[in-house]
Motif scaffolding. Structure first.
Motif, PDB file in Angstrom:
ATOM      1  N   ASP A  66       0.818  -1.215   0.000  1.00  0.00           N
ATOM      2  CA  ASP A  66       0.000   0.000   0.000  1.00  0.00           C
ATOM      3  C   ASP A  66       0.854   1.268   0.000  1.00  0.00           C
ATOM      4  O   ASP A  66       0.320   2.375  -0.042  1.00  0.00           O
ATOM      5  CB  ASP A  66      -0.918   0.023   1.236  1.00  0.00           C
ATOM      6  CG  ASP A  66      -1.899  -1.138   1.264  1.00  0.00           C
ATOM      7  OD1 ASP A  66      -2.406  -1.521   0.189  1.00  0.00           O
ATOM      8  OD2 ASP A  66      -2.146  -1.671   2.365  1.00  0.00           O
ATOM      9  N   PHE A  67       2.185   1.094   0.048  1.00  0.00           N
ATOM     10  CA  PHE A  67       3.090   2.248   0.085  1.00  0.00           C
ATOM     11  C   PHE A  67       3.107   2.971  -1.258  1.00  0.00           C
ATOM     12  O   PHE A  67       3.153   2.353  -2.315  1.00  0.00           O
ATOM     13  CB  PHE A  67       4.519   1.795   0.437  1.00  0.00           C
ATOM     14  CG  PHE A  67       5.522   2.914   0.399  1.00  0.00           C
ATOM     15  CD1 PHE A  67       5.534   3.890   1.387  1.00  0.00           C
ATOM     16  CD2 PHE A  67       6.436   2.998  -0.637  1.00  0.00           C
ATOM     17  CE1 PHE A  67       6.455   4.927   1.351  1.00  0.00           C
ATOM     18  CE2 PHE A  67       7.368   4.032  -0.679  1.00  0.00           C
ATOM     19  CZ  PHE A  67       7.374   4.999   0.310  1.00  0.00           C
ATOM     20  N   TYR A  84       5.482   9.609   5.319  1.00  0.00           N
ATOM     21  CA  TYR A  84       5.254   8.359   4.592  1.00  0.00           C
ATOM     22  C   TYR A  84       3.802   8.279   4.148  1.00  0.00           C
ATOM     23  O   TYR A  84       2.898   8.434   4.971  1.00  0.00           O
ATOM     24  CB  TYR A  84       5.580   7.155   5.480  1.00  0.00           C
ATOM     25  CG  TYR A  84       7.033   7.107   5.882  1.00  0.00           C
ATOM     26  CD1 TYR A  84       7.954   6.409   5.109  1.00  0.00           C
ATOM     27  CD2 TYR A  84       7.495   7.779   7.005  1.00  0.00           C
ATOM     28  CE1 TYR A  84       9.299   6.374   5.463  1.00  0.00           C
ATOM     29  CE2 TYR A  84       8.835   7.752   7.367  1.00  0.00           C
ATOM     30  CZ  TYR A  84       9.726   7.049   6.596  1.00  0.00           C
ATOM     31  OH  TYR A  84      11.053   7.019   6.939  1.00  0.00           O
ATOM     32  N   VAL A  85       3.580   7.995   2.861  1.00  0.00           N
ATOM     33  CA  VAL A  85       2.228   7.946   2.308  1.00  0.00           C
ATOM     34  C   VAL A  85       1.887   6.517   1.904  1.00  0.00           C
ATOM     35  O   VAL A  85       2.627   5.872   1.148  1.00  0.00           O
ATOM     36  CB  VAL A  85       2.085   8.891   1.091  1.00  0.00           C
ATOM     37  CG1 VAL A  85       0.704   8.751   0.459  1.00  0.00           C
ATOM     38  CG2 VAL A  85       2.342  10.333   1.510  1.00  0.00           C
ATOM     39  N   PHE A  86       0.752   6.040   2.427  1.00  0.00           N
ATOM     40  CA  PHE A  86       0.204   4.728   2.097  1.00  0.00           C
ATOM     41  C   PHE A  86      -1.250   4.932   1.687  1.00  0.00           C
ATOM     42  O   PHE A  86      -1.909   5.857   2.165  1.00  0.00           O
ATOM     43  CB  PHE A  86       0.229   3.800   3.311  1.00  0.00           C
ATOM     44  CG  PHE A  86       1.601   3.381   3.774  1.00  0.00           C
ATOM     45  CD1 PHE A  86       2.105   2.135   3.422  1.00  0.00           C
ATOM     46  CD2 PHE A  86       2.374   4.217   4.560  1.00  0.00           C
ATOM     47  CE1 PHE A  86       3.353   1.736   3.854  1.00  0.00           C
ATOM     48  CE2 PHE A  86       3.626   3.819   4.998  1.00  0.00           C
ATOM     49  CZ  PHE A  86       4.126   2.571   4.644  1.00  0.00           C
ATOM     50  N   CYS A  87      -1.755   4.044   0.829  1.00  0.00           N
ATOM     51  CA  CYS A  87      -3.151   4.172   0.413  1.00  0.00           C
ATOM     52  C   CYS A  87      -3.785   2.784   0.261  1.00  0.00           C
ATOM     53  O   CYS A  87      -3.893   2.254  -0.847  1.00  0.00           O
ATOM     54  CB  CYS A  87      -3.234   4.968  -0.894  1.00  0.00           C
ATOM     55  SG  CYS A  87      -4.919   5.484  -1.281  1.00  0.00           S
ATOM     56  N   PRO A 130      -4.634  11.373  -7.845  1.00  0.00           N
ATOM     57  CA  PRO A 130      -4.016  10.130  -8.328  1.00  0.00           C
ATOM     58  C   PRO A 130      -2.771   9.779  -7.514  1.00  0.00           C
ATOM     59  O   PRO A 130      -2.073  10.667  -7.029  1.00  0.00           O
ATOM     60  CB  PRO A 130      -3.605  10.464  -9.773  1.00  0.00           C
ATOM     61  CG  PRO A 130      -4.297  11.744 -10.108  1.00  0.00           C
ATOM     62  CD  PRO A 130      -4.618  12.425  -8.819  1.00  0.00           C
ATOM     63  N   ILE A 131      -2.536   8.486  -7.356  1.00  0.00           N
ATOM     64  CA  ILE A 131      -1.357   8.031  -6.639  1.00  0.00           C
ATOM     65  C   ILE A 131      -0.682   6.902  -7.429  1.00  0.00           C
ATOM     66  O   ILE A 131      -1.308   6.248  -8.255  1.00  0.00           O
ATOM     67  CB  ILE A 131      -1.690   7.512  -5.216  1.00  0.00           C
ATOM     68  CG1 ILE A 131      -2.875   6.556  -5.275  1.00  0.00           C
ATOM     69  CG2 ILE A 131      -1.955   8.641  -4.263  1.00  0.00           C
ATOM     70  CD1 ILE A 131      -2.725   5.403  -4.398  1.00  0.00           C
ATOM     71  N   ASP A 132       0.577   6.704  -7.146  1.00  0.00           N
ATOM     72  CA  ASP A 132       1.329   5.601  -7.717  1.00  0.00           C
ATOM     73  C   ASP A 132       1.830   4.730  -6.572  1.00  0.00           C
ATOM     74  O   ASP A 132       2.407   5.242  -5.616  1.00  0.00           O
ATOM     75  CB  ASP A 132       2.540   6.101  -8.504  1.00  0.00           C
ATOM     76  CG  ASP A 132       2.144   6.826  -9.774  1.00  0.00           C
ATOM     77  OD1 ASP A 132       1.307   6.275 -10.517  1.00  0.00           O
ATOM     78  OD2 ASP A 132       2.662   7.926 -10.011  1.00  0.00           O
TER      79      ASP A 132
END
Length: 136
Positions: A66-67, A84-87, A130-132
């Protein structure tokens, strides 16, 4: 992608960071920001009626996959901090009682004053951009 975003991590490094975050969550050494700048967090918690227990459950289910990335804290005086970004995708019940998959955007700050680690959950809301993912 924003030049401040960093994805130069191994899965092992992220696993270790996530362990630290989740140890703090398990030991109640964390809090979710709910100040005037974090209305989105408050609205999300209210929209899905997320009790403290459910908030903890969501945070403890996050996996290395999820990172997304890290970024430097841009707040004056805190530029040394890494966020730190997790989704993760989580099944939640909305107010109508319907189940839905929700991408939960989480941004963490690990604070380590004199070895007493704690975690600030700066962002805890529905993904709004949007995320990667690094490991997907």
């Amino acid at each position: 992608m924003d030049p401040h975003y960093n994805q130069k991590y191994t899965k092992e490094q992220i696993f270790t960071v996530l362990q630290t975050i989740q140890d703090c969550v398990r030991e109640s050494r964390f809090y979710i920001s709910k100040n005037e700048n974090r209305q989105e967090n408050i609205d999300f918690i209210n929209e899905y009626n997320l009790t403290n227990k459910k908030q903890k459950e969501i945070l403890l289910k996050i996996a290395p996959e999820d990172f997304c990335h890290t970024l430097q804290n841009m707040k004056l005086g805190f530029e040394h901090e890494v966020l730190y970004v997790f989704c993760p995708q989580v099944m939640l019940f909305n107010f109508e009682g319907n189940e839905e998959w929700v991408d939960v955007y989480n941004k963490f700050n690990i604070i380590d004053p004199n070895g007493g680690k704690r975690v600030v959950v700066i962002s805890f809301h529905k993904r709004n951009k949007p995320i990667d993912y690094l490991f997907r």
